[in-house]
Write a protein that holds these residues in place. Structure first.
Motif, PDB file in Angstrom:
ATOM      1  N   LEU A 268      16.191  64.550  40.179  1.00 59.15           N
ATOM      2  CA  LEU A 268      16.874  63.673  39.296  1.00 59.15           C
ATOM      3  C   LEU A 268      16.122  63.156  38.061  1.00 59.15           C
ATOM      4  O   LEU A 268      16.498  62.762  37.016  1.00 59.15           O
ATOM      5  CB  LEU A 268      17.878  62.487  39.884  1.00 59.15           C
ATOM      6  CG  LEU A 268      19.150  63.012  41.005  1.00 59.15           C
ATOM      7  CD1 LEU A 268      19.847  61.838  41.669  1.00 59.15           C
ATOM      8  CD2 LEU A 268      20.084  63.695  40.043  1.00 59.15           C
ATOM      9  N   ILE A 269      15.223  62.994  38.518  1.00 58.02           N
ATOM     10  CA  ILE A 269      13.994  62.286  37.426  1.00 58.02           C
ATOM     11  C   ILE A 269      13.806  62.921  36.321  1.00 58.02           C
ATOM     12  O   ILE A 269      13.991  61.964  35.143  1.00 58.02           O
ATOM     13  CB  ILE A 269      12.417  62.403  38.095  1.00 58.02           C
ATOM     14  CG1 ILE A 269      12.341  61.502  39.522  1.00 58.02           C
ATOM     15  CG2 ILE A 269      11.408  61.681  37.151  1.00 58.02           C
ATOM     16  CD1 ILE A 269      12.753  60.380  39.427  1.00 58.02           C
ATOM     17  N   PRO A 270      13.803  64.243  35.831  1.00 51.76           N
ATOM     18  CA  PRO A 270      13.723  64.550  34.414  1.00 51.76           C
ATOM     19  C   PRO A 270      15.134  64.152  33.910  1.00 51.76           C
ATOM     20  O   PRO A 270      15.031  63.844  32.465  1.00 51.76           O
ATOM     21  CB  PRO A 270      13.455  66.110  34.714  1.00 51.76           C
ATOM     22  CG  PRO A 270      12.982  66.327  35.992  1.00 51.76           C
ATOM     23  CD  PRO A 270      13.521  65.064  36.979  1.00 51.76           C
ATOM     24  N   LEU A 271      16.088  64.221  34.435  1.00 44.64           N
ATOM     25  CA  LEU A 271      17.506  64.039  33.787  1.00 44.64           C
ATOM     26  C   LEU A 271      17.349  62.558  33.458  1.00 44.64           C
ATOM     27  O   LEU A 271      18.022  62.257  32.468  1.00 44.64           O
ATOM     28  CB  LEU A 271      18.623  64.348  34.824  1.00 44.64           C
ATOM     29  CG  LEU A 271      19.956  64.488  33.915  1.00 44.64           C
ATOM     30  CD1 LEU A 271      20.056  65.045  33.098  1.00 44.64           C
ATOM     31  CD2 LEU A 271      20.883  64.362  35.302  1.00 44.64           C
ATOM     32  N   LEU A 272      16.984  61.642  34.353  1.00 46.98           N
ATOM     33  CA  LEU A 272      17.037  59.865  34.284  1.00 46.98           C
ATOM     34  C   LEU A 272      15.895  59.846  33.091  1.00 46.98           C
ATOM     35  O   LEU A 272      16.314  59.019  32.046  1.00 46.98           O
ATOM     36  CB  LEU A 272      16.494  59.491  35.552  1.00 46.98           C
ATOM     37  CG  LEU A 272      17.607  59.447  36.584  1.00 46.98           C
ATOM     38  CD1 LEU A 272      16.882  58.873  37.811  1.00 46.98           C
ATOM     39  CD2 LEU A 272      18.806  58.573  36.143  1.00 46.98           C
ATOM     40  N   ILE A 273      14.936  60.526  32.862  1.00 43.21           N
ATOM     41  CA  ILE A 273      13.749  60.453  31.834  1.00 43.21           C
ATOM     42  C   ILE A 273      14.582  60.777  30.479  1.00 43.21           C
ATOM     43  O   ILE A 273      14.142  59.961  29.561  1.00 43.21           O
ATOM     44  CB  ILE A 273      12.471  61.270  32.147  1.00 43.21           C
ATOM     45  CG1 ILE A 273      11.722  60.709  33.439  1.00 43.21           C
ATOM     46  CG2 ILE A 273      11.711  61.087  30.808  1.00 43.21           C
ATOM     47  CD1 ILE A 273      10.533  61.463  33.737  1.00 43.21           C
TER      48      ILE A 273
ATOM     49  N   TRP B 248      17.693  52.365  35.706  1.00 47.34           N
ATOM     50  CA  TRP B 248      17.939  53.308  36.864  1.00 47.34           C
ATOM     51  C   TRP B 248      16.901  54.278  37.181  1.00 47.34           C
ATOM     52  O   TRP B 248      16.649  54.678  38.256  1.00 47.34           O
ATOM     53  CB  TRP B 248      19.503  53.925  36.193  1.00 47.34           C
ATOM     54  CG  TRP B 248      20.690  53.444  36.572  1.00 47.34           C
ATOM     55  CD1 TRP B 248      21.484  52.862  35.629  1.00 47.34           C
ATOM     56  CD2 TRP B 248      21.329  52.987  37.568  1.00 47.34           C
ATOM     57  NE1 TRP B 248      22.507  52.312  36.007  1.00 47.34           N
ATOM     58  CE2 TRP B 248      22.288  52.259  37.362  1.00 47.34           C
ATOM     59  CE3 TRP B 248      21.040  53.234  39.131  1.00 47.34           C
ATOM     60  CZ2 TRP B 248      23.439  51.933  38.257  1.00 47.34           C
ATOM     61  CZ3 TRP B 248      21.766  52.811  39.913  1.00 47.34           C
ATOM     62  CH2 TRP B 248      22.963  52.199  39.585  1.00 47.34           C
ATOM     63  N   MET B 249      16.080  54.437  36.196  1.00 43.85           N
ATOM     64  CA  MET B 249      15.116  55.582  36.447  1.00 43.85           C
ATOM     65  C   MET B 249      13.805  54.586  37.192  1.00 43.85           C
ATOM     66  O   MET B 249      13.347  55.010  38.222  1.00 43.85           O
ATOM     67  CB  MET B 249      14.643  55.964  35.091  1.00 43.85           C
ATOM     68  CG  MET B 249      13.384  56.826  35.342  1.00 43.85           C
ATOM     69  SD  MET B 249      12.369  57.159  33.793  1.00 43.85           S
ATOM     70  CE  MET B 249      11.471  55.325  33.698  1.00 43.85           C
ATOM     71  N   VAL B 250      13.596  53.643  36.823  1.00 46.00           N
ATOM     72  CA  VAL B 250      12.613  52.602  37.654  1.00 46.00           C
ATOM     73  C   VAL B 250      13.047  52.583  39.126  1.00 46.00           C
ATOM     74  O   VAL B 250      12.169  52.582  39.967  1.00 46.00           O
ATOM     75  CB  VAL B 250      12.330  51.328  37.023  1.00 46.00           C
ATOM     76  CG1 VAL B 250      11.713  50.444  37.741  1.00 46.00           C
ATOM     77  CG2 VAL B 250      11.696  51.820  35.646  1.00 46.00           C
ATOM     78  N   ALA B 251      14.509  52.133  39.316  1.00 48.48           N
ATOM     79  CA  ALA B 251      14.944  51.914  40.665  1.00 48.48           C
ATOM     80  C   ALA B 251      14.704  53.210  41.532  1.00 48.48           C
ATOM     81  O   ALA B 251      14.543  53.049  42.768  1.00 48.48           O
ATOM     82  CB  ALA B 251      16.241  51.321  40.656  1.00 48.48           C
ATOM     83  N   THR B 252      15.106  54.273  40.874  1.00 50.20           N
ATOM     84  CA  THR B 252      15.010  55.648  41.638  1.00 50.20           C
ATOM     85  C   THR B 252      13.635  55.829  42.066  1.00 50.20           C
ATOM     86  O   THR B 252      13.384  56.414  43.030  1.00 50.20           O
ATOM     87  CB  THR B 252      15.721  56.480  40.600  1.00 50.20           C
ATOM     88  OG1 THR B 252      17.006  56.574  40.265  1.00 50.20           O
ATOM     89  CG2 THR B 252      15.725  58.159  41.452  1.00 50.20           C
ATOM     90  N   LEU B 253      12.678  55.624  41.025  1.00 50.13           N
ATOM     91  CA  LEU B 253      11.298  56.007  41.431  1.00 50.13           C
ATOM     92  C   LEU B 253      10.755  55.073  42.432  1.00 50.13           C
ATOM     93  O   LEU B 253       9.828  55.475  43.299  1.00 50.13           O
ATOM     94  CB  LEU B 253      10.386  55.862  40.054  1.00 50.13           C
ATOM     95  CG  LEU B 253      10.575  56.772  38.918  1.00 50.13           C
ATOM     96  CD1 LEU B 253       9.762  56.556  37.692  1.00 50.13           C
ATOM     97  CD2 LEU B 253      10.056  58.328  39.354  1.00 50.13           C
TER      98      LEU B 253
END
Length: 286
Positions: free
Chosen positions: A34-39, A56-61
């Motif tokens: 999911l990371i590229p999509l979140l970026i 959301w991206m920071v929380a996922t990482l």
């Protein structure tokens, strides 16, 4: 009838340990996918003056980091236990063999666990990444999805032309490895030199075959990336974030797809090892 030692035997005997680590691997790699999509969303959000997507991206990482560290701590202990029991079982079964062959086959058996610990998670990663990337690229443009399917078909075709050669050169290498302790025990310098030279010759043959296979695959990857970037640039309403997502998923797709021929190569090697360690004598090719 005695059950042969192979990947199925290990998966059945240690199913609980392996199931737990693979479950964690799946969770970890869903987040990675999911990371590229979140970026991409974060880029578009920041350009619009919003930070929600970035949060959301920071929380996922952060969650990804916790899961990745925990899995690696558990894996070392789980697979170490499997290696211990597998080596002891193989020693018991091959007690009638010469020490040289027994030593080599115990070493070879560890490659099953190495595959489960290192390459199987990478293969799980590849399947998840391929699935997510294919879905995202197809969502952006069906032509991108079609090119994704075609590049995998081409990669598997390239590997298929060399499958039998991988099996044969690995067989010759393992045959030579089984002689090592006996050669060293004789203590003759010329014999040791000839043995090491033979090992080198077989290893070079494997490496050369890999180079040809991955050279062909690399050419397919270049065409795939170039086509996707060209196609993406012409999409209506394309944004910087979407371009980034398409480029990222295209690259991650070919990286993930590359695991398929690597896994098939490992499978060829493990098939040869399975046949060898469950035999009671020589398997020379002649």
């Amino acid at each position: 009838m005695r059950i042969p030692i192979d990947l199925t035997y290990i998966l059945q005997t240690f199913r609980a340990r392996i199931a737990l680590t693979w479950t964690i691997v799946i969770a970890e790699n869903i987040l990675i996918a999911l990371i590229p999509l979140l970026i991409g969303w974060s880029i578009d959000g920041l350009l619009a003056g919003k930070v929600t997507e970035l949060g959301w991206m920071v929380a996922t990482l952060g969650g990804l980091g916790v899961i990745a560290v925990g899995r690696r701590i558990y894996d070392t202990r789980a697979y170490g236990t499997i290696r211990l029991h597998l080596g002891a079982e193989l020693h018991r079964r091959s007690s009638a063999l010469q020490i040289s062959k027994r030593n080599a086959r115990i070493d070879m058996s560890r490659e099953f666990v190495d595959f489960l610990e290192e390459e199987a998670p990478q293969l799980i990663t590849a399947f998840i990444q391929i699935g997510v990337s294919l879905a995202v690229l197809t969502y952006f443009d069906p032509a991108l999805g079609l090119s994704s399917i075609l590049v995998i078909a081409g990669m598997l075709l390239v590997y298929g032309c060399f499958h039998r050669r991988f099996y044969n050169v690995n067989s010759r290498l393992n045959e030579q490895r089984e002689q090592q302790v006996d050669v060293l025990a004789k203590g003759k310098l010329l014999g040791v030199y000839q043995h090491l030279r033979a090992l080198r010759r077989h290893e070079v043959a494997i490496s050369d075959t890999e180079a040809v296979v991955y050279g062909g695959i690399f050419l397919l990857q270049i065409g795939f990336i170039a086509f996707n970037l060209y196609q993406a640039a012409g999409l209506p309403g394309i944004t910087a974030g979407r371009i980034f997502s398409i480029a990222s998923y295209s690259w991650e797709y070919v990286e993930a797809a590359l695991m398929l021929p690597i896994a098939l190569q490992s499978w060829s090697r493990l098939n040869e090892i399975t046949r060898r360690i469950n035999s009671s004598g020589d398997l020379s090719l002649g």
